[in-house]
Design a protein around this motif. Structure first.
Motif, mmCIF file in Angstrom:
data_model
loop_
_atom_site.group_PDB
_atom_site.id
_atom_site.type_symbol
_atom_site.label_atom_id
_atom_site.label_comp_id
_atom_site.label_asym_id
_atom_site.label_seq_id
_atom_site.Cartn_x
_atom_site.Cartn_y
_atom_site.Cartn_z
ATOM 1 N N SER A 144 -27.184 46.081 -33.351
ATOM 2 C CA SER A 144 -27.115 47.482 -33.759
ATOM 3 C C SER A 144 -28.422 47.876 -34.431
ATOM 4 C CB SER A 144 -25.956 47.720 -34.738
ATOM 5 O OG SER A 144 -24.709 47.590 -34.100
ATOM 6 N N ARG A 145 -28.739 49.160 -34.319
ATOM 7 C CA ARG A 145 -29.952 49.662 -34.960
ATOM 8 C C ARG A 145 -29.755 51.118 -35.347
ATOM 9 N NH1 ARG A 145 -34.577 48.923 -31.112
ATOM 10 N NH2 ARG A 145 -34.213 46.740 -31.664
ATOM 11 N N ASP A 146 -30.189 51.444 -36.570
ATOM 12 C CA ASP A 146 -30.215 52.837 -36.995
ATOM 13 C C ASP A 146 -31.594 53.398 -36.681
ATOM 14 O OD1 ASP A 146 -28.129 52.545 -39.990
ATOM 15 O OD2 ASP A 146 -27.640 52.577 -37.859
ATOM 16 N N MET A 147 -31.635 54.465 -35.906
ATOM 17 C CA MET A 147 -32.890 55.001 -35.393
ATOM 18 C C MET A 147 -33.090 56.412 -35.918
ATOM 19 S SD MET A 147 -32.560 53.557 -31.470
ATOM 20 C CE MET A 147 -31.198 54.654 -31.085
ATOM 21 N N GLY A 148 -34.265 56.628 -36.515
ATOM 22 C CA GLY A 148 -34.504 57.876 -37.221
ATOM 23 C C GLY A 148 -35.170 58.968 -36.414
ATOM 24 N N VAL A 149 -34.883 60.200 -36.839
ATOM 25 C CA VAL A 149 -35.536 61.400 -36.319
ATOM 26 C C VAL A 149 -36.025 62.197 -37.523
ATOM 27 C CG1 VAL A 149 -35.313 63.488 -34.931
ATOM 28 C CG2 VAL A 149 -33.883 61.500 -34.426
#
Length: 201
Positions: A144-149
């Motif tokens: 899993s990965r939290d990916m930013g904007v």
């Protein structure tokens, strides 16, 4: 007379060949040219890329609600969703939100995202400073990965008669399996992507 006719036919044949070559060239260039056109004009809800937020003096007290939507292609084998469904932001204010991707398959998979905003007329005023969508993303089995904007909404949204009534913008992503031509070994470009953090399922 025959010589003149042959020269005229040769010129016509040369012209037709040139037209054919030009049409082939345009067919190959049409997709990237269309993409550049959309990015420059915000056409069809295409968001903009920016290197910095506007000067603080241009920030507005006005608020807009930015909603987040996500879809995932079934062949990808991922779960992909925003960690927040909506935020309120001041026009000209820099904001960061995260989307979580989880690879539910038993293989390493590389995904890539398409995106747009609605109403589509706001695309030219929605600016991204950093985004996971600028590069393909690779996840191992179960990872899993939290990916930013990182984004802001340009204050000019309110001064444009065509968008001055907008108070809600929806940013949508669709995550697909990356084409085979994209190497799974590619690593996200740190300059184009915000820091990403591992997530616990």
């Amino acid at each position: 007379m025959a010589g003149a006719k042959q020269r005229r036919n040769a010129r016509v044949a040369t012209g037709l060949a040139a037209v054919a070559i030009a049409m082939v060239g345009l067919s190959f260039a049409s997709v990237p040219l269309y993409r550049l056109f959309c990015e420059a004009t915000g056409y069809s809800g295409t968001t903009q890329r920016a290197s910095a937020v506007p000067d603080q003096g241009t920030a507005s007290d006005a608020l807009v609600t930015v909603r987040f939507n996500s879809e995932t292609a079934s062949e990808l084998g991922w779960e992909f969703r925003p960690l927040e469904t909506a935020v309120k932001v001041h026009l000209g204010e820099q904001r960061e939100v995260f989307f979580r991707a989880t690879n539910r398959s038993s293989e390493t998979v590389t995904g890539t995202a398409t995106y747009n905003v609605t109403p589509t007329k706001t695309g030219i005023y929605f600016d991204k400073l950093q985004c996971f969508c600028f590069n393909a993303q690779q996840l191992g089995p179960g990872e899993s990965r939290d990916m930013g904007v990182v984004f802001f909404v340009d204050p000019d949204l309110l001064t444009d008669p065509g968008t001055s009534d907008v108070r809600t913008i929806t940013l949508s992503y669709t995550m697909f399996r990356a084409p085979q031509s994209e190497s799974p070994a590619e690593k996200p470009n740190a300059a184009a992507n915000p820091p990403q953090k591992s997530a616990v399922n």
